[in-house]
Design a protein around this motif. Structure first.
Motif, PDB file in Angstrom:
ATOM      1  N   LYS A 299      -9.098   1.174  16.858  1.00  0.00           N
ATOM      2  CA  LYS A 299      -9.135   0.784  15.436  1.00  0.00           C
ATOM      3  C   LYS A 299      -8.344  -0.484  15.140  1.00  0.00           C
ATOM      4  CE  LYS A 299      -9.219   5.719  14.370  1.00  0.00           C
ATOM      5  NZ  LYS A 299      -8.560   6.824  13.647  1.00  0.00           N
ATOM      6  N   SER A 321     -10.213   1.807   9.516  1.00  0.00           N
ATOM      7  CA  SER A 321      -9.856   3.215   9.705  1.00  0.00           C
ATOM      8  C   SER A 321     -10.677   3.886  10.796  1.00  0.00           C
ATOM      9  CB  SER A 321     -10.037   3.977   8.388  1.00  0.00           C
ATOM     10  OG  SER A 321     -11.397   3.905   7.955  1.00  0.00           O
ATOM     11  N   SER A 322     -11.530   3.126  11.461  1.00  0.00           N
ATOM     12  CA  SER A 322     -12.308   3.660  12.580  1.00  0.00           C
ATOM     13  C   SER A 322     -12.400   2.574  13.643  1.00  0.00           C
ATOM     14  CB  SER A 322     -13.697   4.094  12.116  1.00  0.00           C
ATOM     15  OG  SER A 322     -14.402   4.715  13.181  1.00  0.00           O
ATOM     16  N   ASP A 342     -16.156   2.220  10.350  1.00  0.00           N
ATOM     17  CA  ASP A 342     -15.811   2.751   9.020  1.00  0.00           C
ATOM     18  C   ASP A 342     -16.675   2.132   7.928  1.00  0.00           C
ATOM     19  OD1 ASP A 342     -14.878   0.195   8.760  1.00  0.00           O
ATOM     20  OD2 ASP A 342     -12.772   0.729   8.479  1.00  0.00           O
TER      21      ASP A 342
END
Length: 523
Positions: A299, A321-322, A342
């Motif tokens: 991430k 966030s991903s 994300d």
């Protein structure tokens, strides 16, 4: 009568002693020499003889102990074997004793050997147990670090800096400054300059002709890059000098390889999961080298700057966030874009270490898979996991066009250098060519049914398009004829880069190798 007998016996004993001295042939243990006769005697025997008779036993001259001189012999004489060894039974007894002594010594050595063997086995067992404990602790440490990074990413907290991290971390979403007028003005100025240069650009002299590209063969192979635990090169980039290759691996490491010197320059460690994309800035920092970027499933995006000892982490972007699936450097060399699963893409200022904008669209629900800037820098192309290619206006961050004709995850996109065409590839094993002026699909290239397409890339002139996946295929952009098919790779191709004037094609894949295809050896 008795006295006569006594003297006769003494005389007889003296003769025996004299005989022993003369004819025994045994070397004396304490030899002495007579000053008068020059004969050598056993000290204890001659002293006894002198005490009894006061004469030399050989010459018969009178002699006393003062006439004897000690003889210093070195080494000392070995005592002869006792008379008992002259018989066979006595010899057998001696041999038996020596055999028993030898067996006892052998038994003792065997006991000592067995004891040492047990001690060594115990030590090896302890070493093996210690190695297992260390391996388990390292695994737990890595898991804890990964969990901490995940928590920090979710709550938008900057992770602790690595040992080489600078004091200027990238800002998070809440600190985003936005793409303001100053940034837009810089984008417009760069676009005008590049567009003007492109219109005046003539065909490159020395461009590799079509007939030569048809004869592309494998020139060399650089194998065993990255580790075997998680094998494979996931992505690569070639710097301006075409000497340094930047590779990202499934082993969480970024590697810089010097093609001219045929050696690894350095290994960049800092990511906690596999690398998804790498890129050079394209603007060398003095004499030390170019700035490098890397994105990862952890991430984050890391900025690597050169120094006297190699490379160090300059900053870490944690705005997603991903997993970050792709990065692209703007033509100004001042900005960087990242895309993530994300369902957001973010625009970062490299110089000030700020995230200027983070864009989220309600139309993108499954996340982005790849990204690339248009050569002019005013529009941005993104591929998504839901098989749609989207074109964005960077200044307004609006989705200005979409190409939904694929039926699988978009794996790669590439703008031609003239700015007119866009090549896209997806998991449906198709490569589509789009005319950006008409926003239409004017050509579709189909590979084998069971083949994979992971990467598409244009050469700088826009005359050749390479497709990498199960194998490498090169097409001519004027006729869209397939010029060459190369399949020396041992595993899937993941990334490619054309050299200057299309003289060669650099290819990386999951077989941990860099392969060069062309028609002549590189100098």
């Amino acid at each position: 009568m008795l006295c006569a007998k006594y003297y006769e016996i003494r005389r007889f004993n003296g003769l025996i002693q004299k005989l022993v001295l003369q004819v025994s042939g045994e070397p004396p243990q304490e030899p002495v020499i007579s000053k008068k006769s020059g004969h050598i005697y056993e000290k204890r025997l001659i002293e006894k003889y002198i005490a009894d008779y006061g004469k030399d036993p050989v010459s018969g001259e009178e002699i006393n102990e003062g006439d004897l001189l000690e003889v210093k012999a070195s080494p000392k004489t070995v005592k002869p074997r006792p008379p008992t060894l002259t018989s066979i039974p006595s010899l057998l007894a001696v041999f038996q004793n020596e055999w028993d002594s030898l067996m006892l010594e052998t038994y003792t050595l065997k006991q000592q050997y067995q004891q040492v063997r047990q001690e060594l086995s115990h030590a090896l067992y302890q070493h093996d147990a210690a190695c297992r404990v260390i391996a388990r602790l390292l695994k737990e440490r890595d898991a804890a670090r990964e969990a901490l990074a995940n928590v920090q990413a979710h709550i938008n907290i900057q992770p602790p800096p690595d040992t080489a991290t600078t004091d200027h971390p990238m800002e998070t979403e809440e600190e985003a400054k936005g793409i303001n007028d100053a940034v837009i003005e810089k984008l417009n100025e760069t676009s005008k300059v590049l567009s003007k240069e492109r219109k005046k650009r003539k065909a490159q002299p020395g461009l590799t002709p079509v007939d030569t590209v048809k004869r592309y063969t494998q020139l060399n192979v650089i194998g065993s890059l990255h580790s075997t635990s998680s094998p494979g090169i996931a992505c690569l980039d070639l710097d301006q000098t075409e000497e340094l290759v930047l590779t990202g691996g499934n082993d969480k490491k970024v590697l810089i390889y010097n093609r001219q010197e045929a050696k690894e320059v350095c290994v960049l460690k800092g990511h906690t999961k596999k690398i998804t994309d790498v890129s050079w800035l394209g603007r060398p920092e003095g004499d030390q080298g170019d700035v490098a970027f890397s994105s990862s499933v952890d991430k984050t995006v890391k900025v690597w700057k050169p120094n006297e000892k190699g490379y160090q982490i300059a900053s870490t972007i944690t705005s997603h966030s991903s997993e970050v699936t792709g990065i692209a450097v703007h033509a100004t060399k001042d900005y960087l874009v990242s895309v993530s699963n994300d369902s957001t893409w973010a625009f970062h200022d490299i110089a000030t270490s700020q995230t200027l904008a983070k864009i989220e669209s309600k139309d993108v629900k499954d996340g982005y898979s790849t990204v690339e800037f248009h050569p002019d820098g005013l529009i941005l192309g993104t591929g998504t996991n839901d098989s749609v290619v989207r074109i964005w206006d960077v200044k307004s961050q609006q989705n200005v066009a979409s190409f939904p004709n694929h039926t699988g995850r978009v794996t790669s996109i590439s703008f031609s250098e003239n700015g007119y065409y866009l090549a896209t590839a997806s998991e449906d094993n198709l490569v589509k060519l789009w005319d950006l002026r008409k926003l239409s699909n004017f050509q579709t290239l189909t590979v084998d049914t069971d083949a994979k397409v992971n990467k598409v890339v244009w050469d700088y002139s826009g005359h050749y398009l390479a497709i990498g996946g199960t194998d490498v295929r090169i097409y001519h952009s004027k006729t869209w004829n397939e010029l060459s098919v190369i399949s020396e790779n041992m595993a899937e191709i993941t990334d490619m880069k054309f050299g200057e004037l299309a003289k060669y094609l650099l290819v990386g894949g999951l077989d941990r190798s860099l392969r060069t295809y062309g028609i002549e050896q590189l100098e």
